[in-house]
Design a protein around this motif. Structure first.
Motif, PDB file in Angstrom:
ATOM      1  N   ALA A 128      28.487  33.090  38.766  1.00  0.00           N
ATOM      2  CA  ALA A 128      28.891  34.490  38.921  1.00  0.00           C
ATOM      3  C   ALA A 128      30.375  34.588  39.261  1.00  0.00           C
ATOM      4  CB  ALA A 128      28.038  35.173  39.985  1.00  0.00           C
ATOM      5  N   HIS A 129      30.845  33.733  40.159  1.00  0.00           N
ATOM      6  CA  HIS A 129      32.281  33.709  40.454  1.00  0.00           C
ATOM      7  C   HIS A 129      33.056  33.429  39.166  1.00  0.00           C
ATOM      8  CE1 HIS A 129      31.002  32.812  44.682  1.00  0.00           C
ATOM      9  NE2 HIS A 129      32.057  33.538  44.968  1.00  0.00           N
ATOM     10  N   PHE A 130      32.621  32.422  38.431  1.00  0.00           N
ATOM     11  CA  PHE A 130      33.316  31.990  37.217  1.00  0.00           C
ATOM     12  C   PHE A 130      33.422  33.132  36.204  1.00  0.00           C
ATOM     13  CE2 PHE A 130      33.688  29.615  33.194  1.00  0.00           C
ATOM     14  CZ  PHE A 130      34.706  28.736  33.510  1.00  0.00           C
ATOM     15  N   GLN A 131      32.358  33.911  36.044  1.00  0.00           N
ATOM     16  CA  GLN A 131      32.376  35.030  35.103  1.00  0.00           C
ATOM     17  C   GLN A 131      33.420  36.069  35.478  1.00  0.00           C
ATOM     18  OE1 GLN A 131      28.634  36.869  33.763  1.00  0.00           O
ATOM     19  NE2 GLN A 131      27.626  35.308  35.022  1.00  0.00           N
ATOM     20  N   VAL A 132      33.585  36.301  36.771  1.00  0.00           N
ATOM     21  CA  VAL A 132      34.472  37.364  37.248  1.00  0.00           C
ATOM     22  C   VAL A 132      35.924  36.897  37.345  1.00  0.00           C
ATOM     23  CG1 VAL A 132      34.948  38.877  39.227  1.00  0.00           C
ATOM     24  CG2 VAL A 132      32.588  38.519  38.462  1.00  0.00           C
ATOM     25  N   MET A 133      36.141  35.671  37.737  1.00  0.00           N
ATOM     26  CA  MET A 133      37.488  35.164  38.011  1.00  0.00           C
ATOM     27  C   MET A 133      38.457  35.308  36.849  1.00  0.00           C
ATOM     28  SD  MET A 133      36.348  31.639  39.898  1.00  0.00           S
ATOM     29  CE  MET A 133      37.923  30.822  39.703  1.00  0.00           C
ATOM     30  N   PHE A 134      37.958  35.170  35.652  1.00  0.00           N
ATOM     31  CA  PHE A 134      38.828  35.138  34.472  1.00  0.00           C
ATOM     32  C   PHE A 134      38.662  36.394  33.613  1.00  0.00           C
ATOM     33  CE2 PHE A 134      37.905  30.799  35.808  1.00  0.00           C
ATOM     34  CZ  PHE A 134      39.193  30.382  36.100  1.00  0.00           C
ATOM     35  N   ALA A 135      38.305  37.497  34.261  1.00  0.00           N
ATOM     36  CA  ALA A 135      38.166  38.787  33.585  1.00  0.00           C
ATOM     37  C   ALA A 135      39.158  39.769  34.209  1.00  0.00           C
ATOM     38  CB  ALA A 135      36.729  39.289  33.708  1.00  0.00           C
ATOM     39  N   PRO A 136      40.439  39.680  33.853  1.00  0.00           N
ATOM     40  CA  PRO A 136      41.457  40.488  34.517  1.00  0.00           C
ATOM     41  C   PRO A 136      41.223  41.995  34.412  1.00  0.00           C
ATOM     42  CG  PRO A 136      42.378  39.372  32.603  1.00  0.00           C
ATOM     43  CD  PRO A 136      40.985  38.843  32.801  1.00  0.00           C
ATOM     44  N   ASN A 137      40.533  42.423  33.382  1.00  0.00           N
ATOM     45  CA  ASN A 137      40.270  43.851  33.225  1.00  0.00           C
ATOM     46  C   ASN A 137      39.297  44.384  34.289  1.00  0.00           C
ATOM     47  OD1 ASN A 137      38.318  42.196  31.891  1.00  0.00           O
ATOM     48  ND2 ASN A 137      37.490  44.016  30.901  1.00  0.00           N
ATOM     49  N   LEU A 138      38.639  43.495  35.024  1.00  0.00           N
ATOM     50  CA  LEU A 138      37.697  43.894  36.072  1.00  0.00           C
ATOM     51  C   LEU A 138      38.322  43.879  37.466  1.00  0.00           C
ATOM     52  CD1 LEU A 138      34.530  41.834  35.014  1.00  0.00           C
ATOM     53  CD2 LEU A 138      35.062  44.240  34.489  1.00  0.00           C
ATOM     54  N   LEU A 139      39.584  43.438  37.578  1.00  0.00           N
ATOM     55  CA  LEU A 139      40.162  43.121  38.885  1.00  0.00           C
ATOM     56  C   LEU A 139      41.407  43.932  39.196  1.00  0.00           C
ATOM     57  CD1 LEU A 139      39.999  39.246  38.430  1.00  0.00           C
ATOM     58  CD2 LEU A 139      38.251  40.750  39.416  1.00  0.00           C
ATOM     59  N   HIS A 140      41.706  44.039  40.505  1.00  0.00           N
ATOM     60  CA  HIS A 140      42.988  44.571  40.968  1.00  0.00           C
ATOM     61  C   HIS A 140      43.969  43.392  40.927  1.00  0.00           C
ATOM     62  CE1 HIS A 140      41.490  48.445  42.241  1.00  0.00           C
ATOM     63  NE2 HIS A 140      40.610  47.919  43.067  1.00  0.00           N
ATOM     64  N   ALA A 141      44.748  43.304  39.864  1.00  0.00           N
ATOM     65  CA  ALA A 141      45.607  42.143  39.625  1.00  0.00           C
ATOM     66  C   ALA A 141      46.625  41.909  40.734  1.00  0.00           C
ATOM     67  CB  ALA A 141      46.334  42.293  38.295  1.00  0.00           C
ATOM     68  N   ASP A 142      47.049  42.955  41.433  1.00  0.00           N
ATOM     69  CA  ASP A 142      48.086  42.814  42.455  1.00  0.00           C
ATOM     70  C   ASP A 142      47.520  42.625  43.860  1.00  0.00           C
ATOM     71  OD1 ASP A 142      47.033  45.355  42.676  1.00  0.00           O
ATOM     72  OD2 ASP A 142      48.971  46.354  42.886  1.00  0.00           O
ATOM     73  N   ASP A 143      46.230  42.444  43.995  1.00  0.00           N
ATOM     74  CA  ASP A 143      45.604  42.239  45.300  1.00  0.00           C
ATOM     75  C   ASP A 143      46.131  40.948  45.920  1.00  0.00           C
ATOM     76  OD1 ASP A 143      43.120  42.909  47.152  1.00  0.00           O
ATOM     77  OD2 ASP A 143      43.028  40.759  46.698  1.00  0.00           O
ATOM     78  N   LEU A 144      46.598  41.032  47.168  1.00  0.00           N
ATOM     79  CA  LEU A 144      47.218  39.880  47.823  1.00  0.00           C
ATOM     80  C   LEU A 144      46.244  38.718  47.988  1.00  0.00           C
ATOM     81  CD1 LEU A 144      49.650  38.600  49.188  1.00  0.00           C
ATOM     82  CD2 LEU A 144      48.933  39.696  51.329  1.00  0.00           C
ATOM     83  N   GLU A 145      45.021  39.003  48.390  1.00  0.00           N
ATOM     84  CA  GLU A 145      44.033  37.930  48.551  1.00  0.00           C
ATOM     85  C   GLU A 145      43.787  37.223  47.212  1.00  0.00           C
ATOM     86  OE1 GLU A 145      39.458  37.234  50.166  1.00  0.00           O
ATOM     87  OE2 GLU A 145      40.208  39.279  49.975  1.00  0.00           O
ATOM     88  N   LEU A 146      43.704  37.998  46.140  1.00  0.00           N
ATOM     89  CA  LEU A 146      43.482  37.415  44.817  1.00  0.00           C
ATOM     90  C   LEU A 146      44.692  36.614  44.353  1.00  0.00           C
ATOM     91  CD1 LEU A 146      41.816  37.054  42.230  1.00  0.00           C
ATOM     92  CD2 LEU A 146      42.751  39.245  41.429  1.00  0.00           C
ATOM     93  N   THR A 147      45.885  37.167  44.481  1.00  0.00           N
ATOM     94  CA  THR A 147      47.065  36.440  44.002  1.00  0.00           C
ATOM     95  C   THR A 147      47.282  35.149  44.801  1.00  0.00           C
ATOM     96  OG1 THR A 147      48.546  37.809  45.365  1.00  0.00           O
ATOM     97  CG2 THR A 147      48.218  38.497  43.074  1.00  0.00           C
ATOM     98  N   THR A 148      46.977  35.189  46.085  1.00  0.00           N
ATOM     99  CA  THR A 148      47.099  33.981  46.912  1.00  0.00           C
ATOM    100  C   THR A 148      46.085  32.935  46.477  1.00  0.00           C
ATOM    101  OG1 THR A 148      47.912  35.293  48.768  1.00  0.00           O
ATOM    102  CG2 THR A 148      47.032  33.101  49.276  1.00  0.00           C
ATOM    103  N   ALA A 149      44.837  33.352  46.293  1.00  0.00           N
ATOM    104  CA  ALA A 149      43.790  32.413  45.885  1.00  0.00           C
ATOM    105  C   ALA A 149      44.062  31.861  44.491  1.00  0.00           C
ATOM    106  CB  ALA A 149      42.422  33.093  45.951  1.00  0.00           C
ATOM    107  N   ARG A 150      44.545  32.706  43.587  1.00  0.00           N
ATOM    108  CA  ARG A 150      44.906  32.226  42.241  1.00  0.00           C
ATOM    109  C   ARG A 150      46.011  31.174  42.322  1.00  0.00           C
ATOM    110  NH1 ARG A 150      45.222  37.718  38.732  1.00  0.00           N
ATOM    111  NH2 ARG A 150      43.112  37.654  37.873  1.00  0.00           N
ATOM    112  N   ALA A 151      46.971  31.408  43.181  1.00  0.00           N
ATOM    113  CA  ALA A 151      48.060  30.428  43.333  1.00  0.00           C
ATOM    114  C   ALA A 151      47.513  29.097  43.836  1.00  0.00           C
ATOM    115  CB  ALA A 151      49.127  30.967  44.281  1.00  0.00           C
ATOM    116  N   LEU A 152      46.566  29.144  44.763  1.00  0.00           N
ATOM    117  CA  LEU A 152      45.964  27.906  45.280  1.00  0.00           C
ATOM    118  C   LEU A 152      45.192  27.162  44.190  1.00  0.00           C
ATOM    119  CD1 LEU A 152      44.662  29.114  48.758  1.00  0.00           C
ATOM    120  CD2 LEU A 152      46.576  27.563  48.303  1.00  0.00           C
TER     121      LEU A 152
END
Length: 185
Positions: A93-117
Motif C-alpha cells: 500500500a505504501h508502494f502504490q501511494v509513494m510514486f503517485a505524485p498526483n495523489l500527494l501534496h508535493a511540497d509537504d515538508l515531511e514528504l520532501t524530507t522522507a523522499r530525500a532520505l
C-alpha cells in the motif's frame, strides 16, 4: 480492523487506510469510508490529515522513511535491488501511494524530507556500481537500475510475473538481473 477505542488515533487511521489501499487501491479511499472502517466520527480523519491528499501524503512520507531503512546497509547493487523488491512486497500500500505524485501534496515538508532520505539511500546503493558524479553515463545507469527494480516490483505486485516466476524467489531473481546493466570495467 476493529473500531478505534483509545490510543493513537492517527496511527489507527493510517493502518486502516493502508489496509483499505491494499485491498482496493488508493483511488477507492475516502475519508468518510476511512472513518467508518475505523469506527470514528466522519470528522476525525480530517482533524489529523485535513483531507484525503493529506492522508495519502502522510502514507507516502512514511513509506519513503521505511524504504530508506530497507535500503540502509545494502552491501551491493544486487542487494539494494532485492531490498527494494522486499520493501514493495512487505509494504504494497505504501508502494502504490509513494510514486503517485498526483495523489500527494508535493511540497509537504515531511514528504520532501522522507523522499530525500530514500533518494540518498538509493543513490548510496547505486554508487557501489557507478561512481557518484554527474557523468551522463552514471546518471543513466542509476536511472536504469532504479527502473529495473521499480518495474520488477510493480509487475510483481500486480501479479504479472506469477506465471513467469512460478515458485522462484523474486528477490533472488532480481539479484541476477542487474548484471547486464553495470558499466564495463
Amino acid at each position: 480492523m476493529s473500531p478505534y477505542h483509545h490510543g493513537d488515533l492517527r496511527r489507527a487511521l493510517l493502518d486502516t487506510a493502508l489496509d483499505a489501499i491494499a485491498a482496493d487501491g488508493p483511488s477507492a479511499l475516502s475519508l468518510r469510508d476511512l472513518a467508518r472502517r475505523a469506527g470514528v466520527s466522519h470528522a476525525a480523519p480530517a482533524h489529523h490529515f485535513r483531507d484525503r491528499t493529506g492522508l495519502l501524503t502522510a502514507i507516502a512520507a512514511e513509506g519513503h522513511g521505511l524504504l530508506a531503512e530497507a535500503l540502509a546497509g545494502a552491501t551491493d547493487l544486487r542487494d539494494a535491488g532485492a531490498r527494494y523488491v522486499r520493501f514493495a512486497r512487505q509494504h504494497p500500500a505504501h508502494f502504490q501511494v509513494m510514486f503517485a505524485p498526483n495523489l500527494l501534496h508535493a511540497d509537504d515538508l515531511e514528504l520532501t524530507t522522507a523522499r530525500a532520505l530514500s533518494g540518498a539511500a538509493l543513490t548510496r546503493a547505486i554508487a557501489t556500481a557507478a561512481p557518484a558524479d554527474d557523468d551522463p553515463r552514471t546518471r543513466h545507469t542509476r536511472i536504469a537500475v532504479w527502473s529495473l527494480a521499480h518495474g520488477f516490483a510493480t509487475l510483481l505486485l500486480g501479479h504479472n510475473l506469477d506465471r513467469l516466476l512460478a515458485d522462484e524467489d523474486p528477490e533472488e531473481v532480481l539479484r541476477e538481473l542487474p548484471l547486464f546493466l553495470l558499466p564495463p570495467a
